[in-house]
Design an enzyme around this catalytic site. Structure first.
Site, PDB file in Angstrom:
ATOM      1  N   ARG A   1      21.629  32.074 -30.272  1.00  0.00           N
ATOM      2  CA  ARG A   1      20.909  31.455 -31.388  1.00  0.00           C
ATOM      3  C   ARG A   1      20.511  32.542 -32.375  1.00  0.00           C
ATOM      4  NH1 ARG A   1      22.913  27.340 -29.983  1.00  0.00           N
ATOM      5  NH2 ARG A   1      21.876  25.430 -29.265  1.00  0.00           N
TER       6      ARG A   1
ATOM      7  N   HIS B   1      28.946  29.340 -36.341  1.00  0.00           N
ATOM      8  CA  HIS B   1      28.435  28.619 -35.159  1.00  0.00           C
ATOM      9  C   HIS B   1      29.541  27.789 -34.489  1.00  0.00           C
ATOM     10  CE1 HIS B   1      24.564  26.896 -33.201  1.00  0.00           C
ATOM     11  NE2 HIS B   1      25.584  26.829 -32.346  1.00  0.00           N
TER      12      HIS B   1
HETATM   13  N1  LIG Z   1      27.069  29.667 -30.338  1.00  0.00           N
HETATM   14  C1  LIG Z   1      27.478  28.585 -29.697  1.00  0.00           C
HETATM   15  O1  LIG Z   1      28.453  27.942 -30.096  1.00  0.00           O
HETATM   16  C2  LIG Z   1      26.768  28.153 -28.463  1.00  0.00           C
HETATM   17  C3  LIG Z   1      25.586  28.731 -28.086  1.00  0.00           C
HETATM   18  N2  LIG Z   1      24.989  28.380 -26.901  1.00  0.00           N
HETATM   19  C4  LIG Z   1      23.730  29.038 -26.522  1.00  0.00           C
HETATM   20  O2  LIG Z   1      23.917  29.707 -25.278  1.00  0.00           O
HETATM   21  C5  LIG Z   1      22.714  29.575 -24.534  1.00  0.00           C
HETATM   22  C6  LIG Z   1      22.965  29.846 -23.060  1.00  0.00           C
HETATM   23  O3  LIG Z   1      23.654  28.774 -22.471  1.00  0.00           O
HETATM   24  P1  LIG Z   1      23.797  28.629 -20.880  1.00  0.00           P
HETATM   25  O4  LIG Z   1      24.416  29.844 -20.294  1.00  0.00           O
HETATM   26  O5  LIG Z   1      24.430  27.324 -20.620  1.00  0.00           O
HETATM   27  O6  LIG Z   1      22.261  28.598 -20.461  1.00  0.00           O
HETATM   28  P2  LIG Z   1      21.616  28.751 -19.009  1.00  0.00           P
HETATM   29  O7  LIG Z   1      20.333  28.009 -19.048  1.00  0.00           O
HETATM   30  O8  LIG Z   1      22.610  28.410 -17.966  1.00  0.00           O
HETATM   31  O9  LIG Z   1      21.323  30.327 -18.886  1.00  0.00           O
HETATM   32  C7  LIG Z   1      20.249  30.941 -19.505  1.00  0.00           C
HETATM   33  C8  LIG Z   1      20.103  32.351 -18.949  1.00  0.00           C
HETATM   34  O10 LIG Z   1      19.081  33.024 -19.679  1.00  0.00           O
HETATM   35  C9  LIG Z   1      18.135  33.587 -18.769  1.00  0.00           C
HETATM   36  N3  LIG Z   1      16.794  33.602 -19.369  1.00  0.00           N
HETATM   37  C10 LIG Z   1      16.100  32.572 -19.895  1.00  0.00           C
HETATM   38  N4  LIG Z   1      14.888  32.984 -20.323  1.00  0.00           N
HETATM   39  C11 LIG Z   1      14.820  34.301 -20.040  1.00  0.00           C
HETATM   40  C12 LIG Z   1      13.817  35.292 -20.207  1.00  0.00           C
HETATM   41  N5  LIG Z   1      12.637  35.008 -20.772  1.00  0.00           N
HETATM   42  N6  LIG Z   1      14.074  36.535 -19.774  1.00  0.00           N
HETATM   43  C13 LIG Z   1      15.254  36.841 -19.187  1.00  0.00           C
HETATM   44  N7  LIG Z   1      16.255  35.950 -18.993  1.00  0.00           N
HETATM   45  C14 LIG Z   1      16.037  34.698 -19.426  1.00  0.00           C
HETATM   46  C15 LIG Z   1      18.169  32.674 -17.556  1.00  0.00           C
HETATM   47  O11 LIG Z   1      17.640  33.374 -16.433  1.00  0.00           O
HETATM   48  P3  LIG Z   1      17.677  32.723 -14.951  1.00  0.00           P
HETATM   49  O12 LIG Z   1      19.131  32.732 -14.534  1.00  0.00           O
HETATM   50  O13 LIG Z   1      16.859  33.630 -14.146  1.00  0.00           O
HETATM   51  O14 LIG Z   1      17.131  31.330 -15.120  1.00  0.00           O
HETATM   52  C16 LIG Z   1      19.670  32.359 -17.472  1.00  0.00           C
HETATM   53  O15 LIG Z   1      20.329  33.401 -16.793  1.00  0.00           O
HETATM   54  C17 LIG Z   1      22.250  28.159 -24.881  1.00  0.00           C
HETATM   55  O16 LIG Z   1      20.869  27.996 -24.639  1.00  0.00           O
HETATM   56  C18 LIG Z   1      22.606  28.030 -26.345  1.00  0.00           C
HETATM   57  O17 LIG Z   1      21.511  28.382 -27.152  1.00  0.00           O
HETATM   58  C19 LIG Z   1      25.545  27.474 -26.060  1.00  0.00           C
HETATM   59  C20 LIG Z   1      26.722  26.864 -26.387  1.00  0.00           C
HETATM   60  C21 LIG Z   1      27.413  27.137 -27.630  1.00  0.00           C
HETATM   61  O1  LIG Z   2      25.264  25.704 -29.950  1.00  0.00           O
HETATM   62  C1  LIG Z   2      25.734  24.790 -29.335  1.00  0.00           C
HETATM   63  C2  LIG Z   2      25.208  24.277 -28.117  1.00  0.00           C
HETATM   64  O2  LIG Z   2      25.903  23.486 -27.454  1.00  0.00           O
HETATM   65  O3  LIG Z   2      24.071  24.628 -27.767  1.00  0.00           O
END
Ligand SMILES: NC(=O)C1=CN([C@@H]2O[C@H](COP(=O)(O)OP(=O)(O)OC[C@H]3O[C@@H](n4cnc5c(N)ncnc54)[C@H](OP(=O)(O)O)[C@@H]3O)[C@@H](O)[C@H]2O)C=CC1
Ligand SMILES: O=CC(=O)O
Length: 312
Positions: free
Chosen positions: A227, A275
């Site tokens: 993001r 994006h």
């Molecule tokens: N640009 C694009 O087109 C897209 C962007 N995205 C973005 O990618 C992001 C990630 O997606 P996804 O992998 O499915 O999400 P997940 O919820 O599966 O993973 C999030 C990860 O971030 C870690 N995390 C969260 N908060 C913290 C913190 N405060 N400190 C340290 N680590 C933290 C979590 O830790 P833990 O494992 O310990 O819970 C987890 O490992 C989405 O939220 C979205 O915003 C997604 C799809 C498309």
């Molecule tokens: O940014 C896209 C999403 O699926 O989140």
């Protein structure tokens, strides 16, 4: 069972048809303003508040991976979706492969110095540059969830030193895991390529700021796939100017579309996409939603539920 659907830009008829095929017993309809008829499930992206408010739904499905926008709507309108109604998000459903393609191609672009060769071409300059060494190209992934784990897996095949940072510790072979705020500094030290795949929460907003960037290896690179609000854009520009950062590839921005006035557009060491790093793939998403609804109806365990207190 009744399902309501709302997405501001998707081909709604396509989704309605595919959902009806996947769940033949369900009546699926597009939600339109004024529709207060009962529904069991809602499938949404940027939903109007009155679509969900006051409904006794069994569950809501966000039609993307990140739930920051719906959670921020809920902050402003807590009665839009009571805590008792579970909120689900898309887990992978074809996004991990897209993120892998994006991350691998960009890391290799930097590693093979195609950015430098491109700059040389602009000056009609024919000059061989020193090769980078893998051991100097440590890749650090912020966020080790569904997408971060898959990106790590794909980069491992290329032999780069890998590390990840998350809230909870991971034990993945060949990837050094750092957990929690206390270990962020050690994670950053020596990281040459920083890939962001964190969710947008109150804890992660603005995390990629001058203090974080200064802890990276010199001549580092930033790949932001999560993001825009994770990055303090003025600090990013400053780090590019000071030479701390050699380049940045950005898919997401604090304001989208990126305003024409943004200095990021013209910066020679910033590349960007609008994006599109990982878009929702309808067939995979519908398959996941249909399977999850079927399991919920049968009282079976499911995955993908958002923890609203945690914010992701
Ligand atoms: N640009 C694009 O087109 C897209 C962007 N995205 C973005 O990618 C992001 C990630 O997606 P996804 O992998 O499915 O999400 P997940 O919820 O599966 O993973 C999030 C990860 O971030 C870690 N995390 C969260 N908060 C913290 C913190 N405060 N400190 C340290 N680590 C933290 C979590 O830790 P833990 O494992 O310990 O819970 C987890 O490992 C989405 O939220 C979205 O915003 C997604 C799809 C498309
Ligand atoms: O940014 C896209 C999403 O699926 O989140």
């Amino acid at each position: 069972m009744d399902i309501i659907f709302y997405h501001p830009s998707f081909d709604t008829q396509f989704w309605l048809d595919k959902l009806s095929q996947a769940l033949p017993d369900a009546r699926v309809r597009e939600w339109k303003p004024g529709d207060n008829e009962p529904a069991d499930y809602a499938l949404v992206w940027h939903p109007p508040v009155d679509m969900l408010q006051g409904r006794s739904l069994k569950a809501v499905f966000a039609l993307g991976a990140g739930v920051d926008s719906i959670l921020s709507q809920l902050n402003a309108h807590p009665d839009m979706l009571p805590e008792s109604i579970p909120l689900f998000r898309l887990e992978d459903t074809g996004m991990a492969l897209q993120m892998q393609e994006y991350a691998v191609s960009q890391v290799l672009h930097w590693f093979r110095r195609f950015d430098d060769y491109h700059a040389q071409k602009q000056q009609a300059r024919w000059q061989e540059l020193d090769e980078y060494q893998r051991e100097d190209f440590t890749i650090g992934i912020l966020g080790a969830g569904v997408l971060g784990s898959k990106v790590a897996e794909s980069l491992q095949a290329w032999g780069f030193p890998l590390r990840c940072w998350s809230r909870s510790r991971k034990s993945w072979p060949g990837v050094q895991s750092f957990a929690g705020e206390n270990e962020l500094g050690n994670f950053l030290q020596g990281t040459r390529v920083l890939i962001n795949l964190l969710p947008n929460t109150s804890e992660t907003r603005g995390i990629i700021n001058v203090s974080l960037l200064n802890q990276l290896a010199d001549n580092a690179y930033l790949l932001n796939l999560a993001r825009g609000v994770h990055v303090v854009e003025d600090d990013l520009l400053q780090a590019l100017e000071s030479g701390k950062l050699k380049g940045a590839m950005l898919d997401v921005f604090s304001k989208e579309p990126l305003p024409a006035s943004s200095p990021l557009w013209a910066h020679p060491r910033v590349a960007m996409t609008p994006h599109i790093a990982a878009v929702t793939r309808p067939n995979e998403a519908i398959d996941y939603i249909a399977r999850t609804i079927t399991k919920l109806e049968q009282g079976e365990p499911v995955t993908g539920q958002v923890d609203r207190t945690r914010g992701y």
